[in-house]
Design a protein around this motif. Structure first.
Motif, mmCIF file in Angstrom:
data_model
loop_
_atom_site.group_PDB
_atom_site.id
_atom_site.type_symbol
_atom_site.label_atom_id
_atom_site.label_comp_id
_atom_site.label_asym_id
_atom_site.label_seq_id
_atom_site.Cartn_x
_atom_site.Cartn_y
_atom_site.Cartn_z
ATOM 1 N N THR A 25 0.833 -1.210 0.000
ATOM 2 C CA THR A 25 0.000 0.000 0.000
ATOM 3 C C THR A 25 0.862 1.253 0.000
ATOM 4 O OG1 THR A 25 -1.725 -1.189 1.214
ATOM 5 C CG2 THR A 25 -1.832 1.215 1.207
ATOM 6 N N ILE A 26 1.898 1.269 0.821
ATOM 7 C CA ILE A 26 2.783 2.438 0.890
ATOM 8 C C ILE A 26 3.516 2.645 -0.431
ATOM 9 C CG2 ILE A 26 4.850 3.362 2.016
ATOM 10 C CD1 ILE A 26 3.895 2.003 4.592
ATOM 11 N N ILE A 27 4.003 1.565 -1.021
ATOM 12 C CA ILE A 27 4.715 1.670 -2.303
ATOM 13 C C ILE A 27 3.772 2.203 -3.386
ATOM 14 C CG2 ILE A 27 5.805 0.333 -4.145
ATOM 15 C CD1 ILE A 27 6.979 -1.487 -2.005
ATOM 16 N N ALA A 28 2.540 1.705 -3.424
ATOM 17 C CA ALA A 28 1.569 2.180 -4.424
ATOM 18 C C ALA A 28 1.278 3.663 -4.245
ATOM 19 C CB ALA A 28 0.284 1.357 -4.329
ATOM 20 N N ALA A 29 1.124 4.107 -2.996
ATOM 21 C CA ALA A 29 0.848 5.524 -2.738
ATOM 22 C C ALA A 29 2.034 6.405 -3.133
ATOM 23 C CB ALA A 29 0.515 5.722 -1.262
ATOM 24 N N ILE A 30 3.250 5.948 -2.852
ATOM 25 C CA ILE A 30 4.443 6.723 -3.204
ATOM 26 C C ILE A 30 4.593 6.831 -4.716
ATOM 27 C CG2 ILE A 30 6.971 6.736 -3.120
ATOM 28 C CD1 ILE A 30 6.783 5.525 -0.328
ATOM 29 N N LEU A 175 -6.656 12.567 -5.372
ATOM 30 C CA LEU A 175 -7.533 11.502 -5.867
ATOM 31 C C LEU A 175 -6.711 10.319 -6.355
ATOM 32 C CD1 LEU A 175 -10.345 10.482 -6.617
ATOM 33 C CD2 LEU A 175 -10.121 11.683 -8.798
ATOM 34 N N ASN A 176 -5.626 10.593 -7.072
ATOM 35 C CA ASN A 176 -4.775 9.506 -7.568
ATOM 36 C C ASN A 176 -4.155 8.714 -6.422
ATOM 37 O OD1 ASN A 176 -5.362 10.399 -10.117
ATOM 38 N ND2 ASN A 176 -3.433 11.465 -10.427
ATOM 39 N N ALA A 180 -4.702 4.850 -5.482
ATOM 40 C CA ALA A 180 -3.544 3.959 -5.350
ATOM 41 C C ALA A 180 -3.564 3.215 -4.015
ATOM 42 C CB ALA A 180 -2.256 4.768 -5.487
ATOM 43 N N ILE A 181 -3.996 3.890 -2.945
ATOM 44 C CA ILE A 181 -4.076 3.238 -1.634
ATOM 45 C C ILE A 181 -5.100 2.105 -1.663
ATOM 46 C CG2 ILE A 181 -4.801 3.578 0.764
ATOM 47 C CD1 ILE A 181 -3.535 6.345 0.639
ATOM 48 N N VAL A 182 -6.256 2.367 -2.268
ATOM 49 C CA VAL A 182 -7.291 1.330 -2.353
ATOM 50 C C VAL A 182 -6.792 0.150 -3.182
ATOM 51 C CG1 VAL A 182 -9.606 0.813 -3.202
ATOM 52 C CG2 VAL A 182 -9.168 2.988 -2.047
ATOM 53 N N VAL A 183 -6.179 0.457 -4.325
ATOM 54 C CA VAL A 183 -5.647 -0.619 -5.176
ATOM 55 C C VAL A 183 -4.545 -1.382 -4.450
ATOM 56 C CG1 VAL A 183 -4.456 -1.130 -7.336
ATOM 57 C CG2 VAL A 183 -6.285 0.563 -7.309
ATOM 58 N N GLY A 184 -3.666 -0.648 -3.735
ATOM 59 C CA GLY A 184 -2.598 -1.302 -2.987
ATOM 60 C C GLY A 184 -3.129 -2.236 -1.914
ATOM 61 N N LEU A 185 -4.181 -1.802 -1.207
ATOM 62 C CA LEU A 185 -4.792 -2.664 -0.195
ATOM 63 C C LEU A 185 -5.379 -3.925 -0.822
ATOM 64 C CD1 LEU A 185 -6.609 -0.053 2.096
ATOM 65 C CD2 LEU A 185 -4.683 -1.518 2.732
#
Length: 250
Positions: A25-30, A175-176, A180-185
């Motif tokens: 999740t953190i990697i996707a958000a970054i 928004l992006n 990304a957080i939702v997709v990462g989870l």
């Protein structure tokens, strides 16, 4: 009872792999933040409106038939606005270094239902250029429509303007990042369950009981090594052999 155990196992799986889910999740958000702030080019939007309206004489202030005719012509106007006959002149008059096809993709023409107002929306990396294209498109269309359709019933209702600080319509970093957080989870949870499904090692007596379908008769517990004691003084015990005639303990 079975459902409770399954739900409990699901939560145990998530708890065991929580570090993996958090990491993904953190990697996707970054990655989303870096792309939104440093990779994607900001795009600005500018709008202008034109009014389709027949000129009225003093004797004829309102004619419902003419209004309906103008409304029906709007779909035709929407196509003409984005045609090469209009955009070619817009491109040459503004000296734009792009093709007519690229210019066409930047422009959106829309109108409300049963409305004589047509809205021309332009998106561009520069807010000033977007406003120039919108205004020029409306002006060229107003000048050319009389030659194309032999009518003169278009007037500019409002011009596109750039006032103060303008915010881009895209990208939208917050928004992006949220997406990304939702997709990462979702990816993290899915991967956690996949790893748990592929893990066929036996870790507890419950695993053996579930696979063999036999009761567990005994369990060998884990015994930790006890450190050896050092410098332990033994009690001083002196043994004496009893003499003849003496009894033990006298």
């Amino acid at each position: 009872m079975g459902e409770t155990i399954n739900i409990k196992e699901l939560f145990q799986t998530l708890k065991k792999r929580i570090w993996l889910i958090a990491l993904i999740t953190i990697i996707a958000a970054i990655i989303s933040a870096v792309i939104s702030f440093f990779v994607l080019t900001p795009v600005y939007e500018s709008k202008t409106q034109i009014l389709v309206n027949q000129a009225k004489s003093d004797q004829q202030l309102y004619n419902a038939t003419e209004v309906q005719t103008n409304i029906q012509l709007i779909n035709t106007y929407n196509v003409i606005i984005k045609s090469p006959a209009i955009l070619d002149k817009v491109k040459s008059e503004l000296n734009l270094d792009r093709t007519v096809e690229d210019l066409n993709s930047q422009i959106t023409v829309s109108s409300a239902k049963d409305s004589q107002v047509v809205e021309i929306t332009v998106q561009d990396p520069s807010p000033q250029v977007a406003a120039q294209i919108a205004n020029k498109t409306a002006k060229v269309f107003q000048a050319q429509i009389s030659k194309i359709m032999k009518i003169d019933n278009v007037s500019v209702l409002s011009k596109a303007e750039v006032k103060g600080t303008v915010s881009p319509i895209k990208p939208q970093p917050l928004l992006n990042i949220a997406i990304a957080i939702v997709v990462g989870l979702m990816v993290g949870v899915g991967l956690a369950f996949l790893l748990e499904f592929l893990d066929n090692t036996l870790k507890t007596e419950q695993d053996i009981e579930n696979i063999l379908e036999l009761p567990v008769m005994g369990v060998i517990t884990t015994i930790k090594d006890v450190p050896k004691a050092t410098n332990v003084q033994r009690p001083d015990v002196t043994a004496r052999v009893p003499q003849r005639g003496e009894t033990l303990g006298s």
